[in-house]
Enzyme design. Structure first.
Site, PDB file in Angstrom:
ATOM      1  N   ASN A  37       0.831  -1.299   0.033  1.00  0.00           N
ATOM      2  CA  ASN A  37       0.047   0.103  -0.048  1.00  0.00           C
ATOM      3  C   ASN A  37       0.867   1.281   0.061  1.00  0.00           C
ATOM      4  O   ASN A  37       0.229   2.363  -0.318  1.00  0.00           O
ATOM      5  CB  ASN A  37      -1.053  -0.169   1.352  1.00  0.00           C
ATOM      6  CG  ASN A  37      -0.212  -0.423   2.366  1.00  0.00           C
ATOM      7  OD1 ASN A  37       0.904  -0.815   2.663  1.00  0.00           O
ATOM      8  ND2 ASN A  37      -0.801  -0.047   3.729  1.00  0.00           N
ATOM      9  N   GLY A  39       3.920   3.901  -0.962  1.00  0.00           N
ATOM     10  CA  GLY A  39       4.350   4.248  -2.315  1.00  0.00           C
ATOM     11  C   GLY A  39       5.496   5.183  -1.887  1.00  0.00           C
ATOM     12  O   GLY A  39       5.088   6.339  -1.384  1.00  0.00           O
ATOM     13  N   GLN A 240       3.217   4.524   5.467  1.00  0.00           N
ATOM     14  CA  GLN A 240       1.936   5.483   5.929  1.00  0.00           C
ATOM     15  C   GLN A 240       2.262   6.446   7.059  1.00  0.00           C
ATOM     16  O   GLN A 240       3.337   7.137   6.858  1.00  0.00           O
ATOM     17  CB  GLN A 240       1.023   4.477   6.485  1.00  0.00           C
ATOM     18  CG  GLN A 240       0.057   3.501   5.525  1.00  0.00           C
ATOM     19  CD  GLN A 240       1.121   2.375   5.219  1.00  0.00           C
ATOM     20  OE1 GLN A 240       1.659   1.822   5.919  1.00  0.00           O
ATOM     21  NE2 GLN A 240       1.374   2.151   3.840  1.00  0.00           N
ATOM     22  N   THR A 255      -5.301   2.646   7.751  1.00  0.00           N
ATOM     23  CA  THR A 255      -4.595   1.300   7.542  1.00  0.00           C
ATOM     24  C   THR A 255      -4.566   0.350   8.860  1.00  0.00           C
ATOM     25  O   THR A 255      -5.219   0.715   9.908  1.00  0.00           O
ATOM     26  CB  THR A 255      -3.192   1.576   6.965  1.00  0.00           C
ATOM     27  OG1 THR A 255      -2.904   0.356   6.370  1.00  0.00           O
ATOM     28  CG2 THR A 255      -2.313   1.952   7.892  1.00  0.00           C
ATOM     29  N   GLY A 337      -2.532   6.329  -7.955  1.00  0.00           N
ATOM     30  CA  GLY A 337      -2.813   7.504  -9.159  1.00  0.00           C
ATOM     31  C   GLY A 337      -3.836   8.505  -8.795  1.00  0.00           C
ATOM     32  O   GLY A 337      -4.218   9.369  -9.485  1.00  0.00           O
TER      33      GLY A 337
HETATM   34  P1  GDP Z   1       6.247   8.848   1.003  1.00  0.00           P
HETATM   35  O1  GDP Z   1       5.237   7.783   0.611  1.00  0.00           O
HETATM   36  O2  GDP Z   1       6.294   9.272   2.362  1.00  0.00           O
HETATM   37  O3  GDP Z   1       7.655   8.230   0.768  1.00  0.00           O
HETATM   38  O4  GDP Z   1       6.203  10.171   0.145  1.00  0.00           O
HETATM   39  P2  GDP Z   1       5.581   9.745  -1.397  1.00  0.00           P
HETATM   40  O5  GDP Z   1       7.061   9.633  -2.150  1.00  0.00           O
HETATM   41  O6  GDP Z   1       4.441   8.992  -1.654  1.00  0.00           O
HETATM   42  O7  GDP Z   1       5.113  11.266  -1.948  1.00  0.00           O
HETATM   43  C1  GDP Z   1       6.186  12.377  -2.052  1.00  0.00           C
HETATM   44  C2  GDP Z   1       6.125  12.935  -3.292  1.00  0.00           C
HETATM   45  O8  GDP Z   1       6.668  14.360  -3.167  1.00  0.00           O
HETATM   46  C3  GDP Z   1       6.823  12.491  -4.014  1.00  0.00           C
HETATM   47  O9  GDP Z   1       6.615  12.595  -5.452  1.00  0.00           O
HETATM   48  C4  GDP Z   1       8.167  13.176  -3.738  1.00  0.00           C
HETATM   49  O10 GDP Z   1       9.326  12.836  -5.015  1.00  0.00           O
HETATM   50  C5  GDP Z   1       8.080  14.330  -3.759  1.00  0.00           C
HETATM   51  N1  GDP Z   1       8.823  15.192  -2.821  1.00  0.00           N
HETATM   52  C6  GDP Z   1       9.438  14.829  -1.465  1.00  0.00           C
HETATM   53  N2  GDP Z   1       9.913  15.727  -0.966  1.00  0.00           N
HETATM   54  C7  GDP Z   1       9.647  17.008  -1.591  1.00  0.00           C
HETATM   55  C8  GDP Z   1      10.089  18.447  -1.437  1.00  0.00           C
HETATM   56  O11 GDP Z   1      10.751  18.870  -0.710  1.00  0.00           O
HETATM   57  N3  GDP Z   1       9.564  19.161  -2.472  1.00  0.00           N
HETATM   58  C9  GDP Z   1       8.898  18.599  -3.661  1.00  0.00           C
HETATM   59  N4  GDP Z   1       8.691  19.564  -4.484  1.00  0.00           N
HETATM   60  N5  GDP Z   1       8.683  17.262  -3.868  1.00  0.00           N
HETATM   61  C10 GDP Z   1       9.091  16.509  -2.826  1.00  0.00           C
HETATM   62  P1  IMO Z   2       2.935   5.749   2.035  1.00  0.00           P
HETATM   63  O1  IMO Z   2       3.767   4.801   2.862  1.00  0.00           O
HETATM   64  C1  IMO Z   2      -1.168   7.740   2.011  1.00  0.00           C
HETATM   65  C2  IMO Z   2      -4.423   5.059   2.924  1.00  0.00           C
HETATM   66  C3  IMO Z   2      -5.265   4.653   1.897  1.00  0.00           C
HETATM   67  C4  IMO Z   2      -6.768   4.558   2.799  1.00  0.00           C
HETATM   68  C5  IMO Z   2      -6.183   3.894   4.166  1.00  0.00           C
HETATM   69  C6  IMO Z   2      -6.485   2.642   4.491  1.00  0.00           C
HETATM   70  O2  IMO Z   2       3.122   5.942   0.746  1.00  0.00           O
HETATM   71  O3  IMO Z   2       2.754   7.214   2.700  1.00  0.00           O
HETATM   72  P2  IMO Z   2      -5.058   0.452   3.090  1.00  0.00           P
HETATM   73  O4  IMO Z   2      -4.918   0.199   1.723  1.00  0.00           O
HETATM   74  O5  IMO Z   2      -3.770   0.667   3.671  1.00  0.00           O
HETATM   75  O6  IMO Z   2      -5.865  -0.544   3.791  1.00  0.00           O
HETATM   76  O7  IMO Z   2      -5.929   1.748   2.873  1.00  0.00           O
HETATM   77  O8  IMO Z   2      -4.686   4.323   4.337  1.00  0.00           O
HETATM   78  N1  IMO Z   2      -3.003   4.625   2.588  1.00  0.00           N
HETATM   79  C7  IMO Z   2      -1.915   5.419   2.394  1.00  0.00           C
HETATM   80  N2  IMO Z   2      -2.133   7.028   2.291  1.00  0.00           N
HETATM   81  N3  IMO Z   2       0.204   7.126   1.704  1.00  0.00           N
HETATM   82  C8  IMO Z   2       0.332   5.713   2.114  1.00  0.00           C
HETATM   83  O9  IMO Z   2       1.409   5.089   2.258  1.00  0.00           O
HETATM   84  C9  IMO Z   2      -0.947   4.947   2.284  1.00  0.00           C
HETATM   85  N4  IMO Z   2      -1.158   3.692   2.479  1.00  0.00           N
HETATM   86  C10 IMO Z   2      -2.216   3.561   2.780  1.00  0.00           C
HETATM   87  O10 IMO Z   2      -5.489   5.632   0.956  1.00  0.00           O
HETATM   88  O11 IMO Z   2      -7.137   5.840   3.283  1.00  0.00           O
HETATM   89 MG    MG Z   3       3.596   7.566  -0.594  1.00  0.00          MG
END
Ligand code: GDP
Ligand code: IMO
Ligand code: MG
Length: 468
Positions: A37, A39, A240, A255, A337
């Site tokens: 779950n 990303g 998360q 979650t 997405g």
């Molecule tokens: P995570 O799940 O906590 O690892 O975060 P994600 O990767 O799902 O989402 C963070 C998004 O913001 C990604 O597309 C990163 O490349 C982007 N990102 C992280 N830090 C920064 C920042 O300081 N500035 C900008 N513009 N983007 C960032």
């Molecule tokens: P990262 O690690 C943001 C959210 C889902 C939903 C709830 C339960 O990238 O930050 P699940 O599939 O876990 O049973 O969904 O938790 N959710 C997240 N939201 N970032 C995540 O992971 C998430 N993993 C789950 O959207 O609301």
């Molecule tokens: Mg993420």
């Protein structure tokens, strides 16, 4: 020496990039909860990696561990490993034998339950990865664990016990026909195949073979403590965030695991003392996003709309601004997405997170995304049922009635962020520093790093926990 990385909000705070940042000085990176779950994005040079399951440290060639607190979909795991190999990396990933396995029926049941809930506006908005149903089976003492995949007969025995129950649940409770195609199944499975003992046994036995061939399974606690004894640096990579923690989040829109720092102990087999001995870094997005349902008092604008009760919340709504921040920040779910809902920073949420995990430092990301706005707001307290409160109420219903009191900060200009990265903290525009220092003062934790863009180089680092 350990560093624990914890999401302080609702996920997607930029945990992956902070793991990557400090991963330079670490030897092992271990996930302690969640599954595919998550990303987590790492941007290195011109390369972007989006990792759902494999710990982010593998991008730097570190050993990745999936701890016992994780739920593992072997299909995703091998897919990710193979894709990383095609991109020229050589991921070394170990799995806890105690970690639970996500099976196809878990994903089907996740989808079915979400469908049923949507009839009464109770949909969680899960990622559809089967996370909840797998943790249910773990708690129900009927789960299949990674260790079970290594023993063909034991695996068959366990499947023969559990699969008929799951099939009956789907057919008799939810009225699903076994001839229906599984919605959103990448391999075009029919529902019945997800509930077929022979088919599952054949496929999961094969996964077990590969785990054995590549010597991938470990007793996680033992493995990690021996690496620590040998002087290695270990990062615990939370997935998360605090507000979607099963215990400390806004239940039921959560979650099914513990992203908060306590999860790092139970989810790895190391003691709370080991975790508490190291740094615990709260990752903060400079604003707030949410991909699933549930309240969001400081919401600017959202797209989910599955929980209309909360659509009216938020005195500070401004759809245009939400749209602007969503586009500037690329706020679309890494896994699904889906467009993310956007909100101002919420201090009651962050105070709650700091208390639950005991942050020793903060990494604040996305300062660049807010550049160019005249004004940046922070919800610093809530008014609810005639009183002012400063932290998150325990019930979602009460949180859903909270109206934020905002504090306004002067915005900061768009600048050349590469120059800022070169020059350091003092080159960050003054108003942005005022904002950062406000967050740090409120949470009584120093700023360790500031994200000023998505890539590895776009970071201002104030503290290197492994080098203290
Ligand atoms: P995570 O799940 O906590 O690892 O975060 P994600 O990767 O799902 O989402 C963070 C998004 O913001 C990604 O597309 C990163 O490349 C982007 N990102 C992280 N830090 C920064 C920042 O300081 N500035 C900008 N513009 N983007 C960032
Ligand atoms: P990262 O690690 C943001 C959210 C889902 C939903 C709830 C339960 O990238 O930050 P699940 O599939 O876990 O049973 O969904 O938790 N959710 C997240 N939201 N970032 C995540 O992971 C998430 N993993 C789950 O959207 O609301
Ligand atoms: Mg993420």
């Amino acid at each position: 020496m350990t560093v624990t990385i914890v999401g302080s909000q609702l996920g997607d705070e930029g945990k992956g990039r902070v793991v990557d940042l400090y991963g330079a000085s670490a030897d092992v990176v271990a996930r302690y909860q969640g599954g595919d779950n998550a990303g987590h994005t790492v941007v290195e040079g011109g390369n972007e990696y989006k990792l759902s399951l494999v710990p982010s440290g593998v991008v730097r060639g570190k050993v990745g561990v999936l701890g016992n607190g994780c739920v593992v979909n072997p299909d995703t795991l091998f897919d990710e490993i193979d894709t990383l190999r095609e991109r020229g990396l050589d991921p070394d990933v170990r799995l806890a034998r105690r970690a639970h396995v996500i099976l196809p029926y878990h994903r089907v049941l996740d989808g079915i339950e979400e469908d049923v809930k949507s009839d009464s506006d109770r949909k969680v908005g899960t990622t559809g990865r089967g996370i909840g149903p797998t943790y249910e089976d773990k708690a129900g003492r009927r789960g299949i664990r990674v260790g079970d995949l290594l023993d063909s007969e034991l695996l068959r025995e366990k499947l023969e016990y559990v699969v008929p129950q799951k099939r009956a649940l789907a057919e008799k409770v939810y009225g699903v026909s076994m001839n229906e195609a599984i919605e959103d199944s990448s391999d075009g499975l029919e529902t019945g195949e997800a509930f077929d003992v022979d088919a599952l046994h054949e496929q999961y036995e094969r996964y077990g073979e590969r785990l054995k061939e590549e010597n991938m399974t470990v007793e996680a606690g033992e493995f990690l403590s021996s690496r620590l004894d040998a002087g290695d640096g270990v990062i615990f990579e939370g997935a998360q965030g605090t507000l979607i923690d099963i215990d400390h989040g806004n239940y039921p829109y959560v979650t099914s695991s513990n992203p908060t720092a306590g999860g790092a102990a139970t989810g790895t087999g190391l003691s709370p003392g080991v975790i508490g001995d190291g740094d615990i870094i709260g990752i903060v997005k400079a604003y707030l996003t949410r991909v699933g349902s549930g309240p969001l008092p400081t919401e600017l604008g959202g797209v989910v709309g599955d929980t209309p009760d909360y659509d009216e919340q938020g005195a500070g709504k401004n759809e245009d601004l939400a749209e602007y921040i969503r586009e500037e920040g690329g706020e679309y779910g890494t896994v699904t997405g889906r467009p993310r809902r956007v909100a101002w920073l919420d201090m009651p949420m962050l105070r709650h997170a700091a208390r639950a995990s005991g942050f020793t430092g903060l990494a604040v990301n996305h300062i660049d995304v807010l550049a160019g706005l005249d004004e940046v707001k922070v919800g610093y307290s809530y008014d609810v049922d005639g009183e002012e409160i400063f932290t998150i109420p325990a019930t979602t219903e009460r949180w859903g009635r909270c109206e934020p009191n905002f504090r306004s900060f002067d915005g900061w200009p768009e600048v050349n962020w590469s120059e800022v990265a070169d020059e350091g903290y003092d080159a960050i525009p003054e108003n942005a520093r005022t904002y950062l220092e406000y967050i740090s003062d409120e949470l009584d934790a120093p700023i360790y790093a500031v994200g000023i863009g998505p890539s590895r180089e776009d970071t201002v680092v104030l503290e290197h926990p492994f080098e203290n």
